[in-house]
Every structure is written in structure tokens, then in C-alpha cells.
Design a protein around this motif. Structure first.
Motif, PDB file in Angstrom:
ATOM      1  N   LEU A 210       0.860  -1.192   0.000  1.00 52.20           N
ATOM      2  CA  LEU A 210       0.000   0.000   0.000  1.00 52.20           C
ATOM      3  C   LEU A 210       0.897   1.243   0.000  1.00 52.20           C
ATOM      4  CD1 LEU A 210      -2.714  -0.817   2.717  1.00 52.20           C
ATOM      5  CD2 LEU A 210      -2.893  -1.082   0.267  1.00 52.20           C
ATOM      6  N   VAL A 211       0.637   2.166  -0.921  1.00 54.49           N
ATOM      7  CA  VAL A 211       1.442   3.391  -1.016  1.00 54.49           C
ATOM      8  C   VAL A 211       0.541   4.618  -0.872  1.00 54.49           C
ATOM      9  CG1 VAL A 211       2.983   4.769  -2.473  1.00 54.49           C
ATOM     10  CG2 VAL A 211       3.148   2.273  -2.528  1.00 54.49           C
ATOM     11  N   ASP A 212       0.912   5.482   0.078  1.00 52.03           N
ATOM     12  CA  ASP A 212       0.250   6.780   0.257  1.00 52.03           C
ATOM     13  C   ASP A 212       1.089   7.812  -0.497  1.00 52.03           C
ATOM     14  OD1 ASP A 212      -0.569   9.302   1.268  1.00 52.03           O
ATOM     15  OD2 ASP A 212       0.523   8.983   3.159  1.00 52.03           O
ATOM     16  N   GLY A 213       0.528   8.342  -1.588  1.00 52.28           N
ATOM     17  CA  GLY A 213       1.276   9.273  -2.439  1.00 52.28           C
ATOM     18  C   GLY A 213       1.213  10.720  -1.998  1.00 52.28           C
ATOM     19  N   ALA A 214       0.664  11.003  -0.820  1.00 51.98           N
ATOM     20  CA  ALA A 214       0.583  12.362  -0.251  1.00 51.98           C
ATOM     21  C   ALA A 214      -0.176  13.335  -1.160  1.00 51.98           C
ATOM     22  CB  ALA A 214       1.982  12.910   0.051  1.00 51.98           C
ATOM     23  N   ASN A 215      -0.987  12.786  -2.087  1.00 53.03           N
ATOM     24  CA  ASN A 215      -1.705  13.610  -3.084  1.00 53.03           C
ATOM     25  C   ASN A 215      -0.732  14.497  -3.867  1.00 53.03           C
ATOM     26  OD1 ASN A 215      -4.415  12.722  -2.668  1.00 53.03           O
ATOM     27  ND2 ASN A 215      -4.390  13.816  -0.720  1.00 53.03           N
ATOM     28  N   LYS A 260       0.458   7.991  13.292  1.00 44.79           N
ATOM     29  CA  LYS A 260      -0.767   7.260  12.955  1.00 44.79           C
ATOM     30  C   LYS A 260      -0.890   7.188  11.436  1.00 44.79           C
ATOM     31  CE  LYS A 260      -3.973  11.212  13.330  1.00 44.79           C
ATOM     32  NZ  LYS A 260      -5.130  11.738  14.056  1.00 44.79           N
ATOM     33  N   PRO A 261      -1.742   6.275  10.916  1.00 46.72           N
ATOM     34  CA  PRO A 261      -1.875   6.139   9.462  1.00 46.72           C
ATOM     35  C   PRO A 261      -2.468   7.397   8.837  1.00 46.72           C
ATOM     36  CG  PRO A 261      -2.918   4.290  10.611  1.00 46.72           C
ATOM     37  CD  PRO A 261      -2.608   5.318  11.641  1.00 46.72           C
ATOM     38  N   PRO A 262      -2.212   7.612   7.555  1.00 47.29           N
ATOM     39  CA  PRO A 262      -2.811   8.766   6.875  1.00 47.29           C
ATOM     40  C   PRO A 262      -4.292   8.542   6.645  1.00 47.29           C
ATOM     41  CG  PRO A 262      -1.683   7.380   5.288  1.00 47.29           C
ATOM     42  CD  PRO A 262      -1.411   6.788   6.643  1.00 47.29           C
ATOM     43  N   GLU A 263      -5.014   9.630   6.418  1.00 52.24           N
ATOM     44  CA  GLU A 263      -6.403   9.512   5.979  1.00 52.24           C
ATOM     45  C   GLU A 263      -6.392   8.895   4.575  1.00 52.24           C
ATOM     46  OE1 GLU A 263      -9.275  10.929   7.747  1.00 52.24           O
ATOM     47  OE2 GLU A 263      -7.825  11.011   9.384  1.00 52.24           O
ATOM     48  N   GLY A 264      -7.512   8.311   4.192  1.00 54.27           N
ATOM     49  CA  GLY A 264      -7.639   7.827   2.813  1.00 54.27           C
ATOM     50  C   GLY A 264      -6.950   6.511   2.529  1.00 54.27           C
ATOM     51  N   ILE A 265      -6.631   5.747   3.578  1.00 58.21           N
ATOM     52  CA  ILE A 265      -5.973   4.454   3.351  1.00 58.21           C
ATOM     53  C   ILE A 265      -6.570   3.438   4.326  1.00 58.21           C
ATOM     54  CG2 ILE A 265      -4.015   4.826   4.926  1.00 58.21           C
ATOM     55  CD1 ILE A 265      -2.183   3.695   2.741  1.00 58.21           C
ATOM     56  N   LYS A 266      -7.042   2.319   3.817  1.00 55.66           N
ATOM     57  CA  LYS A 266      -7.617   1.269   4.671  1.00 55.66           C
ATOM     58  C   LYS A 266      -6.588   0.154   4.796  1.00 55.66           C
ATOM     59  CE  LYS A 266     -12.612   1.796   4.209  1.00 55.66           C
ATOM     60  NZ  LYS A 266     -12.705   3.036   3.407  1.00 55.66           N
ATOM     61  N   MET A 267      -6.154  -0.092   6.021  1.00 57.13           N
ATOM     62  CA  MET A 267      -5.100  -1.069   6.270  1.00 57.13           C
ATOM     63  C   MET A 267      -5.642  -2.306   6.971  1.00 57.13           C
ATOM     64  SD  MET A 267      -2.482   1.748   7.866  1.00 57.13           S
ATOM     65  CE  MET A 267      -1.320   0.559   8.532  1.00 57.13           C
ATOM     66  N   ASN A 268      -5.195  -3.461   6.512  1.00 57.34           N
ATOM     67  CA  ASN A 268      -5.471  -4.694   7.228  1.00 57.34           C
ATOM     68  C   ASN A 268      -4.284  -4.998   8.139  1.00 57.34           C
ATOM     69  OD1 ASN A 268      -7.945  -5.209   5.880  1.00 57.34           O
ATOM     70  ND2 ASN A 268      -6.794  -5.959   4.109  1.00 57.34           N
TER      71      ASN A 268
END
Length: 545
Positions: A210-215, A260-268
Motif C-alpha cells: 500500500l502506497v500513500d502518495g501524499a496527493n 498514525k496512518p494517513p487519511e484515505g488508506i484502509k489497512m489490514n
């Protein structure tokens, strides 16, 4: 001189607000976008002069990294893809702050001081991030370059590390790679694919990230790069810029600071996740465990994973090369202890700021440097690269040594040695985890971070604080360091340091200890000492509730 008439004509279109003073910092100029038009024009001028002086291509990157979307910034890139030299940082500040009527005079002073031959051709590469203001601000840079009759090549949207890479490629006559976005994707993806061939039967789950691209720009470039990876990495991209705002409630800085995790990402539970920052030169990893607890793997954990694997490969290859890890005072004490005591690696502490770590890392055969915030890379000396390359073609060595040498050669190709690079670092981490057959939980368990706390204390003048020993000890004001030493003695496995901010009148406090309560209390007590000794402003710092 007709050339300077052109500068005067163009500069009228990019006027400086009277009295505005900005400083060229570690990452160049950075402030609200509406204050930067004149700065951009002038950095175009300076880049053209730097190019003429060095007889090489210079880069200008329009970005404000992890800052909010309404900010922007600019920094210059020197011939080998490194940050511009300190002397030219000074020229940048002088040129930026010259009032409109003295701009040409200041420009002439720099030309004379640096003995710049104006008849020399100049070449400037320009890149920008996805901020709404980047379009017009990069045009101002282009105006600056062309007003000195110099050649600019506008790459458009790029990550910061991609522009550093292009500049280095161009100035090494493409020995480092091809100076195109495709050249960057091809070099990194080929090295990654070659490395993962050595990984034991990876399942699709193990390839998933899972990659959070920071928009930001990193998300855009990750999408472009995916086909080059030939499904050896299956990326699920979030915060890709299609909906959210740049760096808002997401990105590496948010995850690191907020823990904490970023918004917009659902982690298992147990899923590997990583976050880039706005210009994709920082990365942090994280996961949540089965109990829902958040675990952050920051720059210290990344440096540990990579340096221990490098040492392993060098031992297998029979190469006597020194691997050193360069940290700052902010590195967690547990990471330093593990690297020195368990892995027997050299650890050096440098002043905060990437340029300080980069220079320190250049002193070793292999220098691994990462700030705790996730900005870092690996530098290989020319001699080390040469010895590794020799082994790959030596007919007289055994298969184990040759295999280790080939892995090392691919690791070299996977590193962006010019600057910290989130995409390059991500692929490097993924390759090492795959080859070692490690889960993100096993990586995290290498050592446990000591609890720590960072605070800020407002002071009348941050310059009253002077430090030594890579910012770990305060030499002024008198009595402050003695007070800190006495406070530290009260707690187990504790340390604390203070340093002045580079941009505002605050003093930054860092404390760590064996428990969260102890780290919090120590940080508060040191804050009170700073307030008393260094001219605190406003109310005395209050303890945590």
C-alpha cells in the motif's frame, strides 16, 4: 551592456515586494507561493551563472516538499546532482533580497566575485511539483534563465529526486543513466527485477504494497512507473491526487509526526504500507498489528535494514569495505546501540540537515544516511564500485562470491546516489525484504525504539543557543548544558539535547528514556530549563496532563 538591459526588462515583470527578506535554507527558499515570483526569476538568473561558472548543467526544482499546498519553494541542484555549495547559497540569499533598483548591481557583483565568463554557454534543467502555483513560478525561472540568453530545458512535472538524477546523468555524459524520466524508470526497475530474481518464490500477497502518495507528484510518477516493474511489485496507490489536497492529513511527515496512518488508506493487520512526502524525497513504512496498534518504521529502521544487508553481502563477497551509518542527534538511541553493539558497524553523527549527512557519508567506502524523517540514501565510493564490478567479471572466484557481487552491483543501480528518493528507497526496501524473506513485523522487531518526545520552546532570540558535538551539546547559554546533564541522570536509558530552529525563534527539545512517562517528563523539564536559561517568551512550559 545589452544583456543586463534584458535582465532589467524581465525583472519588471517579476517585482520584489519592498522590504521582504528571505533566507536560502537547507532546502532552498520556502514560503507562501504568492511571495515567490521574484525569487524564482532570480534563481533562474543564478542557475544560469552557476552553469556558466561550472561549465555544466544546473537544476532548478520548484517545490515545497512536505509543506502545505499553498506554500512553494525553489532549490538549486549542482552538477553531480548534489545540493548547491554554501558559497552559492550565500549568493542566492543576496540576489533574492536585493531591492529592485540594485538587482543588476548585485548580479554584476556575483559575476565579478565568481569570475563568471558570460560568453560561456549555460544549460539549466527545470522541474516542478503538482502545486497549483508551480506552473507560473516555473515560468518565472524560465524567464530568469532566458534573460541571460541561456538555454533551459523544462521537464515539467517531476519528483525532486528525478531532477537530481537527470542533472547527474547529463553531467556524467550519461554514465550514471539516461537523462529522461523513462531512463530513470528503466534503470531502477531493471535493478529491482534483477534483485527480486534472488527472492524465494514470492506470492502475490508478498508482492503487495500500500502506497500513500501524499496527493502529490510521487503518486503521479508511481503510476507511470508501474508498467516498468513487470508485476514484480503490486502497488495499491492511495492519496493519488485525484481527490485530496497535497500533504493534508497524509504523507510521510504527517505519519511520522502524528504517529498514525494517513487519511484515505484502509489497512489490514500486518499489511505493508509506506508514505511519500509531497515531492517524493522522503519515505516512512508502517503497519498495524492484530490488536490494531500502529507501528512506524522510520529512517532509523530503514538505515538499519539496508546497512545490515550490505554488511552481509560484503562478507559473502569477501570484500573488505567499510559500511558506515550516518545519523543525526534525532536518531533513536536503540538504533545506534543495535548498529554499534550488535552489528559492529561504524556510526557517525552529523548535524541536522541532509547536506551534512550527505557530506559525512562521502567519507566512507559505503555510507548509509537517513534522517529519522525518512530522507536518505546510500553512497558508494568510486573505489568501492570498482572493486564490486571487478568481482562480477573475475573468472577465478567462486559462485557464492560472484552472486554476492552481482547483488551489490544491482543495489548500486537501484540507489539514487544524488539525494534521498522515496521511489528508489521503496524499491530497495522491498528488494531486501523479499530476498531475506522478511515480513514487515520481523523487520520492526530487529530492535525496539526507546520512547521519545519532541517539543518547541519560544524564545526572544534563538541565536543565544550555540551547540557542539553535532548539536548534541549546548555550549551557550552558560549553565544550560549542566542543567540538562543533571536532569538526564534522573532517568534510565535517557538522553536529551536542544538546538535552535533554522527558521524561527524557537528552541527544539528532544528527549528519550526507557518509558513514555519518563521521556515526556524529561522533555518537559528540559523545556523549562531552556525557558529559564535562554530567554523564554510567554508562559513557562506546562507539564503534560
Amino acid at each position: 551592456m545589452a544583456q543586463f538591459e534584458k535582465v532589467s526588462q524581465y525583472s519588471v515583470q517579476h517585482p520584489k515586494p519592498t522590504g521582504l527578506v528571505l533566507q536560502y535554507g537547507t532546502a532552498g527558499f520556502r514560503t507562501h507561493a504568492n511571495q515567490l515570483d521574484h525569487i524564482m526569476f532570480r534563481m533562474g538568473l543564478l542557475a544560469a551563472l552557476r552553469s556558466k561558472k561550472t561549465k555544466s548543467t544546473i537544476g532548478v526544482m520548484v517545490t515545497a516538499s512536505h509543506n502545505p499546498e499553498e506554500d512553494n519553494g525553489v532549490k538549486l541542484i549542482d552538477p553531480m546532482g548534489e545540493m548547491v555549495t554554501p558559497a552559492w547559497e550565500g549568493h542566492a540569499t543576496r540576489l533574492a533580497n536585493a531591492e529592485q533598483e540594485s538587482l543588476v548591481m548585485t548580479l554584476k557583483d556575483i559575476i565579478e566575485m565568481e569570475a563568471v565568463d558570460l560568453s560561456q554557454n549555460a544549460s539549466v534543467f527545470i522541474g516542478k511539483d503538482t502545486r497549483p502555483s508551480s506552473e507560473t513560478l516555473s515560468q518565472a525561472v524560465l524567464d530568469g534563465v532566458s534573460s541571460l540568453d541561456s538555454h533551459a530545458y523544462d521537464y515539467g512535472l517531476l519528483t525532486t529526486p528525478q531532477l537530481h538524477f537527470m542533472v547527474c546523468c547529463k553531467n556524467t555524459q550519461f554514465r550514471y543513466g539516461t537523462a529522461t524520466v523513462e531512463g530513470y524508470y528503466e534503470k531502477l526497475s531493471q535493478a529491482f527485477i534483477q534483485l527480486t530474481k534472488h527472492a524465494p518464490n514470492r506470492t502475490d500477497d508478498q508482492k503487495h504494497l500500500l502506497v500513500d502518495g501524499a496527493n502529490g507528484i510521487g503518486a503521479l510518477k508511481m503510476r507511470e512507473m508501474e508498467p516498468f516493474l513487470q508485476k514484480e511489485l503490486k502497488i495499491s496507490l492511495h492519496n493519488d491526487g485525484s481527490q485530496g489536497k497535497l500533504n493534508f492529513l497524509c504523507g510521510a511527515d504527517y505519519v511520522k509526526v502524528q504517529q498514525k496512518p494517513p487519511e484515505g488508506i484502509k489497512m489490514n493487520a500486518g499489511e505493508r504500507c509506506c508514505s511519500f512526502d509531497g515531492d517524493a524525497d522522503r519515505i516512512v513504512y508502517y503497519f498495524i498489528n492484530s490488536a490494531g496498534q500502529f507501528h512506524l518504521l522510520d529512517g532509523d529502521k530503514i538505515a538499519t535494514l539496508i546497512s545490515t544487508y550490505l554488511k552481509e553481502l560484503l562478507t559473502q563477497a569477501g570484500l573488505d569495505l567499510q559500511v558506515a551509518v550516518v545519523q543525526t542527534a534525532y536518531a533513536n538511541g536503540s538504533s545506534t546501540h543495535y548498529l554499534v553493539e550488535t552489528m559492529k558497524l561504524t556510526v557517525q553523527c552529523a548535524k541536522t540537515g541532509v547536506k551534512h549527512l550527505h557530506h559525512a557519508a562521502q567519507e566512507f567506502d559505503i555510507g548509509v544516511y537517513f534522517e529519522a524523517n525518512g530522507h536518505g540514501t546510500i553512497l558508494f565510493s568510486k573505489a568501492a564500485e570498482g572493486r564490486i564490478q571487478q568481482l562480477t567479471v573475475d573468472p577465478n572466484i567462486n559462485d557464492e562470491k560472484k552472486s554476492a557481487a552481482v547483488l551489490l552491483e544491482n543495489l548500486i543501480n537501484l540507489c539514487n546516489q544524488t539525494v534521498g528518493d522515496a521511489i528508489s528507497d521503496m524499491l530497495l526496501i522491498e528488494a531486501v525484504l523479499a530476498i531475506r524473506g522478511m515480513t514487515v513485523q520481523q523487520w520492526d522487531a530487529i530492535y525496539s525504539d526507546l520512547p521519545n518526545r519532541q517539543l518547541k520552546v519560544k524564545v526572544a532570540d534563538r541565536r543565544v543557543i550555540e551547540t557542539t558535538d553535532a548539536e548534541r551539546r549546548a555550549v551557550r547559554p552558560a549553565g544550560l548544558q549542566d542543567a540538562i546533564d543533571e536532569l538526564v541522570k534522573k532517568y534510565q536509558k535517557s538522553r536529551a539535547f536542544v538546538r535552535p530552529s533554522g527558521t524561527e525563534d524557537v528552541v527544539r527539545v528532544y528527549a528519550e528514556a526507557d518509558t513514555k512517562e519518563a521521556a515526556d517528563t524529561l522533555a518537559h523539564e528540559v523545556s523549562v530549563a531552556v525557558y529559564k536559561f535562554a530567554g523564554g517568551v510567554g508562559e513557562e512550559p506546562k507539564p503534560f496532563l
